[in-house]
Design an enzyme around this catalytic site. Structure first.
Site, PDB file in Angstrom:
ATOM      1  N   LYS B 106       5.172   2.658   4.582  1.00 39.75           N
ATOM      2  CA  LYS B 106       4.062   2.069   3.839  1.00 39.75           C
ATOM      3  C   LYS B 106       3.356   3.061   2.928  1.00 39.75           C
ATOM      4  O   LYS B 106       2.929   2.727   1.830  1.00 39.75           O
ATOM      5  CB  LYS B 106       3.066   1.415   4.777  1.00 39.75           C
ATOM      6  CG  LYS B 106       2.551   2.349   5.847  1.00 39.75           C
ATOM      7  CD  LYS B 106       1.707   1.645   6.883  1.00 39.75           C
ATOM      8  CE  LYS B 106       1.344   2.614   7.993  1.00 39.75           C
ATOM      9  NZ  LYS B 106       2.482   2.998   8.840  1.00 39.75           N
ATOM     10  N   LYS B 206      -1.476  -0.797   3.475  1.00 42.27           N
ATOM     11  CA  LYS B 206      -0.903  -2.129   3.652  1.00 42.27           C
ATOM     12  C   LYS B 206      -1.554  -3.134   2.703  1.00 42.27           C
ATOM     13  O   LYS B 206      -0.880  -4.021   2.175  1.00 42.27           O
ATOM     14  CB  LYS B 206      -1.060  -2.560   5.107  1.00 42.27           C
ATOM     15  CG  LYS B 206      -0.179  -1.720   6.042  1.00 42.27           C
ATOM     16  CD  LYS B 206      -0.607  -1.837   7.492  1.00 42.27           C
ATOM     17  CE  LYS B 206       0.318  -1.039   8.408  1.00 42.27           C
ATOM     18  NZ  LYS B 206      -0.229  -0.924   9.775  1.00 42.27           N
TER      19      LYS B 206
END
Lengths: 444, 444
Positions: B106, B206
């Site tokens: 991520k 995220k």
């Protein structure tokens, strides 16, 4: 970037889902073309009567009763007629002519899925059916793709909105089945003939599709055990409630080993008691949810609206865009789909609600002073609660007790910038002892 | 059916996720080959030290420190090293050599997503990253594909398990932040340096990925507003509870129009009050959930375990199988993936729990009689509750009051066949006035 020719899209069926699909295809034409990398041209809508009244205003020239010409001239065929025939023949005609297919037809897939998928595999055609189970909730793609490397052990699904609405009414409002069904019919959650729903037939079709998909095996509709909700009584619901349970109509797909040690699967539909603490117990009204237990992924739940024309249309269009993207190189990359080029706003432009807790002097006029600080910044108040701050033990011996009060203030929507300026002014105001807490409020 | 050559899979990283991916690839080799239509050969695992101790027992000859040879000899590269470099260079090397890539990174996607996706698009490589957001919960694919024809308006996500665990402890057990963090650390939910989690940095990465995906636009990490949970106090949690709210760390992605009427988006992370009635309020412990509001689909929620080696490995393998399937013709069809050919068991072989309500004569020895009927069919009892049936008003005038009692019996797991036989015998037994209700119990 390579330019692709537009794709010709044929729509079979102009009912509640079909009309929404057509409307969105026309309204979102440019945006969808950007997402796909090629235009999606709606070339016709197959209907029984081209002159029938429509709930959605669509160009009259799109309507046709000539199935064959429409299907044979299309790159993608969207089947929304429902039922077994002529839907089955039309889909096979589309596949055999080289078109890709999107369908929402659960009855057809439960009855003839293997035949249709074999036909598609044979010619390398795509056949997408996200809308066939649980409406707009993405469950087919997660099972088919996201969990493709995992082993699904069990699925517990609330996959029929009508029966969930009825059981929820019986639980929450104490209705009998007949009373709850009458409400469901009045609100449009139940059809004139509710047999498919309350008899569990609709849920059984979905169970067959889910089990086939989850276990990579063929689960014929005839092998799905089925009980509807018609014999559920208010006494059962009441007694379940007392014991900490709620009654839900569940579609259950399970990997099993039988008494002789053979591995196999089960698919079944029946009303069952579910503990109130289970995530499925919180699925109210006509909503759907699918709870999946997988070997590696653990427990997952997918929740949303189970039906409705526009919700189902969302799933159909997702299937359409996905397969259309495979016609163009590169697929759904981050960069390729990053066409919108929207500005990302600073936090100052964001609006939300706030809960502000202040310690203030307990004097006349304080509330008016505080309120005017909010008003100065155009932040309007939704709620003000005042409570006396209890005197701290051991602090009251010498100093004169200066009485303070706690104010909890809830705001309507305001920008972060306005709220920040308000809080600044509050902190500087002599009647405010302390800005004790500022929290945003979301999800209301 | 055409036979495809096996695909060579290189794994970069042998940590908690990497080891589970390797284990599953080896253990499920045959099953995965059936699902893909071609074998997946794990050809090597890039590690820092080939002789380091491993938590999972894997063939020693798979470990290598030679990144370049491993990457250049692979059809698919799975990147699980984390961090920006050398992960970025390795992925670019893989893409430029013609390999497809799966990553769970991520931080890298939030920082360099556009560069990587452009490189992949340029050569027509696939780059999958389901595991980068919310672990095993399928959210990337639903946003990218299932909702590809819809307009996402808002996402509210609980995307960091550590902070949700801490806030949940503060809410449920009344812990302070420090106490809750200590418990999280002890249970392995928090890392030795918890800054990335409790500071909201992980959630912000995220949020950047989710917003880019949902809005088809580039949302740089630097434009994500971020507040962690470090200043959340027990008083705020207590006061939120009193008002009917719970405090959650939310990643929020929103489509907005600013005060000047410009369309744009916002991505932000902060602790916020959420009404107890909101589905996100019921997300406890270290679980994750993503709540999506779309124009046509309405509200959807995706729920599950947010992290953990084996859960994340599930998402990685799903990505791997999905892209491997695109190497073989036909894609993930129903028939093609219907290889397992498992028997579908009859309802009689299914085991579950039951709640049976009986009306019985209120006489000595009745309970023993009833219990022996269950025992005869090897159905064991988990719970028996007896209550007097109240005399019906207006029925007691002439006839002698024959006293009856209601028995509610909960069983342990039993087969449908055994239960059906038990119920038959109960109905025929003279001490049983009526079998008032039989309901299955699921989800316990």
């Amino acid at each position: 970037m390579i330019e692709y020719r537009n794709l010709r899209v044929a729509l079979l069926g102009g009912g509640s889902v079909g009309a929404q699909v057509a409307r969105l295809l026309l309204e979102q034409k440019e945006e969808l073309a950007n997402r796909v990398g090629a235009g999606l041209d709606l070339v016709g809508i197959l209907v029984r009567d081209v002159n029938a009244e429509r709930t959605v205003d669509l160009p009259q020239e799109l309507f046709t009763t000539d199935a064959e010409s429409l299907i044979l001239g299309a790159d993608v065929v969207i089947e929304l007629i429902g039922g077994l025939e002529p839907a089955r023949s039309y889909i096979l005609m589309a596949i055999n002519s080289g078109a890709d297919v999107v369908t929402a037809n659960k009855a057809l897939l439960a009855a003839h899925g293997p035949e249709l998928f074999e036909a598609a595999d044979h010619v390398g055609a795509q056949l997408n059916y996200e809308a066939a189970v649980a409406g707009a909730i993405p469950i087919v793609r997660p099972l088919r793709d996201s969990l493709a490397g995992d082993q699904v052990n069990r699925i517990l699904g609330i996959v029929n909105g009508t029966t969930n609405f009825i059981l929820d009414r019986m639980d929450v409002a104490g209705d009998t089945l007949e009373e709850a069904l009458a409400v469901a019919t009045e609100l449009g959650y139940a059809e004139a003939d509710p047999t498919a729903d309350i008899g569990g037939y609709d849920a059984a079709q979905k169970a067959a599709i889910l089990a086939s998909l989850a276990f990579h095996t063929t689960v014929p509709l005839a092998s799905v055990y089925r009980e509807g909700i018609t014999s559920v009584t208010p006494e059962q619901i009441e007694s379940a409630r007392k014991a900490g349970y709620v009654v839900k109509l569940l579609a259950i797909c399970e990997r099993l080993v039988d008494e002789e040690g053979r591995a196999g699967v089960s698919a079944r539909v029946y009303p069952a008691m579910v503990p109130r603490s289970h995530p499925l117990a919180a699925v109210h009204g006509a909503n759907n949810a699918v709870f999946v237990e997988a070997e590696a992924a653990g427990s997952l739940m997918f929740y949303g609206a189970g039906a409705g024309g526009v919700e189902t249309a969302s799933a159909v269009l997702g299937d359409l865009v996905s397969l259309a993207r495979r016609h163009v190189a590169g697929g759904p990359g981050f960069a390729a789909s990053s066409h919108a080029d929207l500005p990302v706003f600073d936090i100052g432009s964001v609006t939300t609600r706030y809960a502000v807790t202040l310690e203030v002097a307990d004097e006349p006029g304080v509330l008016a002073t505080i309120a005017s600080v909010f008003a100065d910044h155009h932040v309007s108040l939704a709620l003000v609660e005042q409570s006396m701050t209890p005197a701290q033990p051991g602090t009251a011996s010498h100093a004169p007790v200066s009485s303070t009060a706690t104010l909890v203030i809830g705001t309507h929507e305001a920008t972060e910038a306005a709220l920040a300026a308000t809080v600044n002014d509050l902190a500087a105001n002599p009647v405010v002892t302390q800005v004790a807490s500022v929290l945003r409020v979301e999800g209301v």
